[in-house]
Motif scaffolding. Structure first.
Motif, PDB file in Angstrom:
ATOM      1  N   ILE A 409       0.831  -1.207   0.000  1.00  0.00           N
ATOM      2  CA  ILE A 409       0.000   0.000   0.000  1.00  0.00           C
ATOM      3  C   ILE A 409       0.866   1.256   0.000  1.00  0.00           C
ATOM      4  CG2 ILE A 409      -1.571   1.331   1.494  1.00  0.00           C
ATOM      5  CD1 ILE A 409      -3.007  -1.216   2.162  1.00  0.00           C
ATOM      6  N   LEU A 410       2.004   1.196   0.657  1.00  0.00           N
ATOM      7  CA  LEU A 410       2.882   2.367   0.722  1.00  0.00           C
ATOM      8  C   LEU A 410       3.806   2.472  -0.495  1.00  0.00           C
ATOM      9  CD1 LEU A 410       3.946   2.244   4.487  1.00  0.00           C
ATOM     10  CD2 LEU A 410       2.034   3.467   3.443  1.00  0.00           C
ATOM     11  N   SER A 411       3.835   1.418  -1.313  1.00  0.00           N
ATOM     12  CA  SER A 411       4.768   1.398  -2.444  1.00  0.00           C
ATOM     13  C   SER A 411       4.213   2.186  -3.629  1.00  0.00           C
ATOM     14  CB  SER A 411       5.013  -0.059  -2.869  1.00  0.00           C
ATOM     15  OG  SER A 411       3.853  -0.588  -3.508  1.00  0.00           O
ATOM     16  N   SER A 412       4.982   2.164  -4.715  1.00  0.00           N
ATOM     17  CA  SER A 412       4.549   2.861  -5.943  1.00  0.00           C
ATOM     18  C   SER A 412       3.895   1.903  -6.940  1.00  0.00           C
ATOM     19  CB  SER A 412       5.765   3.534  -6.600  1.00  0.00           C
ATOM     20  OG  SER A 412       6.768   2.570  -6.897  1.00  0.00           O
ATOM     21  N   ARG A 413       3.619   0.691  -6.530  1.00  0.00           N
ATOM     22  CA  ARG A 413       3.010  -0.292  -7.430  1.00  0.00           C
ATOM     23  C   ARG A 413       1.656   0.190  -7.928  1.00  0.00           C
ATOM     24  NH1 ARG A 413       2.671  -6.038  -4.892  1.00  0.00           N
ATOM     25  NH2 ARG A 413       1.701  -6.378  -6.932  1.00  0.00           N
ATOM     26  N   ARG A 414       1.343  -0.090  -9.195  1.00  0.00           N
ATOM     27  CA  ARG A 414       0.116   0.415  -9.808  1.00  0.00           C
ATOM     28  C   ARG A 414      -0.798  -0.712 -10.257  1.00  0.00           C
ATOM     29  NH1 ARG A 414      -1.555   4.923  -8.671  1.00  0.00           N
ATOM     30  NH2 ARG A 414      -2.721   5.004 -10.652  1.00  0.00           N
ATOM     31  N   THR A 415      -0.568  -1.925  -9.800  1.00  0.00           N
ATOM     32  CA  THR A 415      -1.453  -3.020 -10.192  1.00  0.00           C
ATOM     33  C   THR A 415      -2.811  -2.842  -9.516  1.00  0.00           C
ATOM     34  OG1 THR A 415      -0.634  -4.387  -8.370  1.00  0.00           O
ATOM     35  CG2 THR A 415       0.471  -4.616 -10.487  1.00  0.00           C
ATOM     36  N   ALA A 416      -3.838  -3.382 -10.155  1.00  0.00           N
ATOM     37  CA  ALA A 416      -5.208  -3.192  -9.660  1.00  0.00           C
ATOM     38  C   ALA A 416      -5.392  -3.778  -8.265  1.00  0.00           C
ATOM     39  CB  ALA A 416      -6.202  -3.821 -10.637  1.00  0.00           C
ATOM     40  N   THR A 417      -4.694  -4.875  -7.970  1.00  0.00           N
ATOM     41  CA  THR A 417      -4.861  -5.516  -6.660  1.00  0.00           C
ATOM     42  C   THR A 417      -4.294  -4.673  -5.531  1.00  0.00           C
ATOM     43  OG1 THR A 417      -2.775  -6.714  -7.029  1.00  0.00           O
ATOM     44  CG2 THR A 417      -4.834  -7.850  -7.610  1.00  0.00           C
ATOM     45  N   VAL A 418      -3.467  -3.688  -5.871  1.00  0.00           N
ATOM     46  CA  VAL A 418      -2.874  -2.809  -4.853  1.00  0.00           C
ATOM     47  C   VAL A 418      -3.518  -1.424  -4.873  1.00  0.00           C
ATOM     48  CG1 VAL A 418      -0.746  -1.660  -4.104  1.00  0.00           C
ATOM     49  CG2 VAL A 418      -0.679  -4.047  -4.863  1.00  0.00           C
ATOM     50  N   VAL A 419      -3.845  -0.930  -6.083  1.00  0.00           N
ATOM     51  CA  VAL A 419      -4.385   0.435  -6.195  1.00  0.00           C
ATOM     52  C   VAL A 419      -5.716   0.571  -5.454  1.00  0.00           C
ATOM     53  CG1 VAL A 419      -5.326   2.139  -7.811  1.00  0.00           C
ATOM     54  CG2 VAL A 419      -3.188   0.958  -8.339  1.00  0.00           C
ATOM     55  N   ARG A 420      -6.627  -0.383  -5.618  1.00  0.00           N
ATOM     56  CA  ARG A 420      -7.934  -0.263  -4.970  1.00  0.00           C
ATOM     57  C   ARG A 420      -7.810  -0.256  -3.440  1.00  0.00           C
ATOM     58  NH1 ARG A 420     -12.909  -1.501  -6.743  1.00  0.00           N
ATOM     59  NH2 ARG A 420     -12.168  -0.386  -8.567  1.00  0.00           N
ATOM     60  N   PRO A 421      -7.091  -1.210  -2.813  1.00  0.00           N
ATOM     61  CA  PRO A 421      -6.923  -1.124  -1.359  1.00  0.00           C
ATOM     62  C   PRO A 421      -6.258   0.166  -0.903  1.00  0.00           C
ATOM     63  CG  PRO A 421      -6.307  -3.306  -2.140  1.00  0.00           C
ATOM     64  CD  PRO A 421      -6.528  -2.462  -3.353  1.00  0.00           C
ATOM     65  N   ARG A 422      -5.302   0.673  -1.692  1.00  0.00           N
ATOM     66  CA  ARG A 422      -4.633   1.923  -1.319  1.00  0.00           C
ATOM     67  C   ARG A 422      -5.632   3.076  -1.322  1.00  0.00           C
ATOM     68  NH1 ARG A 422      -0.785   2.659  -5.502  1.00  0.00           N
ATOM     69  NH2 ARG A 422       0.624   1.255  -4.378  1.00  0.00           N
TER      70      ARG A 422
END
Length: 482
Positions: A409-422
């Protein structure tokens, strides 16, 4: 002296009544009156360990009871027993000597010993040989906290699976995850999981030692005072599995240094280490960075808040246990569901609810409907001020709910599985805290406030059309505010 002996006899009876038979037998059976000198009571014990423990934990209670008998007494001194302390033989001396002999050979409560077939024995306290050491390090185990009684749900399935892998490992098999670090808030089952694992490992014949951090620290300090530190270290490093609970209480540079050395020695030797605390390794306050790094170097698993289904399972399990003792006790399914929705804090409150329902059923003889259940558990669901929500708590809960890591969540990853929770975590941070958009952005990996604003507006728009998402967010809000 005869009058003093009578006073001592009354003090012993008071201590037995106040502390209970088990505590009294463990710590006071070998305590003897030497003499009363002016305003000082002099007592003796056979070992240095006993003296130190009583001085640290019970001296004020003993003094208070003596003052109730004689207000002129103002001091209690505990000395090591020797032949010169006795001016004349006493009728109970053989019995006291036998008690001292038993204690010195570690015939103390069995739950305080390392476990397992052929398990190493605690360092012996051999007064006659001049060794006044101590390693009664094993913390007591609750025989009710077995793995079979541990209820598995979405929030704890990974922690349970990791524990089962350790339990099912063969002797000499290299650990897969080492150390295993489990963290959870109060009452979510981490101690149950650890104690259940310890008892299961014991039954398999491996050598296992379960310790609270406090017990580890006391054993280490006591071994330093008794000059048995080498034996203390050798004993800890000679086991197959070391389990440490409540690591957040590990304090003091020397204790932390020894703890770190013990971890390194066991892990390097291929021995399994399991540690539990109420927070993640990086959040342990007062713990040295190298200890945090070592703990985080294995598998870190969080046990999350209890969901509705798991709370129902816990209630049903506790009710079945109660019915084994009182077959007529029964709770209708709708009442169980109602209680599970009403009590959302932790498993201990759920157990308390079952006790209250049992008391209502047996003492009043009335039927258990929802109204009666509300009356019985009202003190457990009393209205409380909403607790202050922290951004870190939001990040951890959302990460656990969506099966990602807080680092994702704190990273710069832009995958859908991470963006929505962020985005959901940012939305909750804006909704449930007083932090400004720039502050929230900084706490989410140094993002700009416009990124936070975009996330908040996006989630606000989605909850109006996506009922499933709206339900998930409401559920997360309740868990954060309870």
């Amino acid at each position: 002296m005869a009058g003093a002996a009578l006073v001592w006899d009354r003090v012993q009876r008071r201590l037995r009544a106040e502390l209970g038979e088990d505590v009294y037998t463990s710590w006071f059976k070998c305590l003897e009156l030497v003499q009363v000198q002016n305003d000082t009571v002099i007592l003796s014990v056979p070992t240095k360990f006993l003296r130190n423990w009583i001085q640290q934990h019970f001296i004020e209670k003993i003094m208070a009871h003596f003052q109730k008998e004689d207000a002129r007494l103002s001091r209690v001194s505990i000395v090591m027993r020797s032949a010169s302390l006795r001016t004349a033989p006493r009728p109970e001396a053989p019995k006291a000597a036998e008690q001292a002999r038993k204690f010195s050979s570690q015939e103390a409560p069995a739950a305080l010993r390392p476990m397992g077939e052929g398990a190493i024995k605690p360092i012996e306290t051999r007064v006659q040989e001049g060794h006044e050491g101590d390693l009664q390090v094993g913390s007591p185990l609750d025989k009710r906290l077995v793995l079979g009684a541990f209820q598995v749900g979405r929030s704890n399935v990974m922690a349970h699976a990791a524990a089962m892998q350790i339990v099912q490992a063969k002797t000499g098999e290299m650990p897969v995850f080492n150390p295993l670090y489990v963290h959870a808030s109060v009452g979510l089952g981490k101690t149950h999981l650890l104690q259940g694992a310890a008892q299961a490992i014991e039954s398999s014949g491996r050598r296992v030692l379960y310790l609270t951090a406090e017990r580890f620290m006391y054993g280490f300090v006591a071994s330093l005072k008794a000059q048995t530190a080498i034996a203390f270290k050798d004993t800890l490093r000679g086991i197959d599995v070391l389990i440490i609970d409540d690591a957040q209480f590990l304090q003091g540079p020397k204790s932390q240094q020894e703890f770190c050395h013990t971890l390194n020695a066991l892990i390097d030797a291929g021995k399994q280490v399991v540690v539990a605390a109420d927070r993640a390794p990086s959040d342990l306050e007062g713990i040295e960075e190298r200890v945090q790094s070592r703990l985080a170097g294995g598998l870190v698993v969080e046990i999350g808040a209890l969901d509705d289904a798991l709370r129902v399972k816990i209630l049903e399990s506790r009710i079945q246990i109660a019915k084994a003792h009182l077959p007529g006790f029964d709770v209708p399914p709708d009442v169980i569901q109602h209680v599970a929705r009403a009590i959302t804090t932790n498993g201990r409150d759920l157990e308390g609810a079952v006790n209250r329902l049992l008391a209502h059923s047996t003492l009043t003889g009335g039927s258990l409907d929802i109204a009666a259940a509300d009356e019985a558990i009202r003190d457990l669901v009393r209205h409380r001020e909403p607790r202050r929500v922290k951004i870190e708590d939001i990040q951890r809960l959302v990460a656990n709910h969506y099966n990602v890591s807080r680092a994702d969540i704190l990273s710069s990853r832009r995958t859908a599985t991470v963006v929505r929770p962020r985005q959901i975590a940012m939305y909750l941070a804006k909704s449930l805290t007083l932090r400004s958009l720039p502050e929230i952005g900084r706490r989410f990996g140094g993002r700009d406030h416009t990124t936070v604003l975009h996330a908040v507006r996006k989630i606000e728009g989605m909850v109006t059309t996506d009922q499933e998402l709206a339900g998930e967010i409401d559920h997360l809000k309740r868990m954060l505010q309870e």
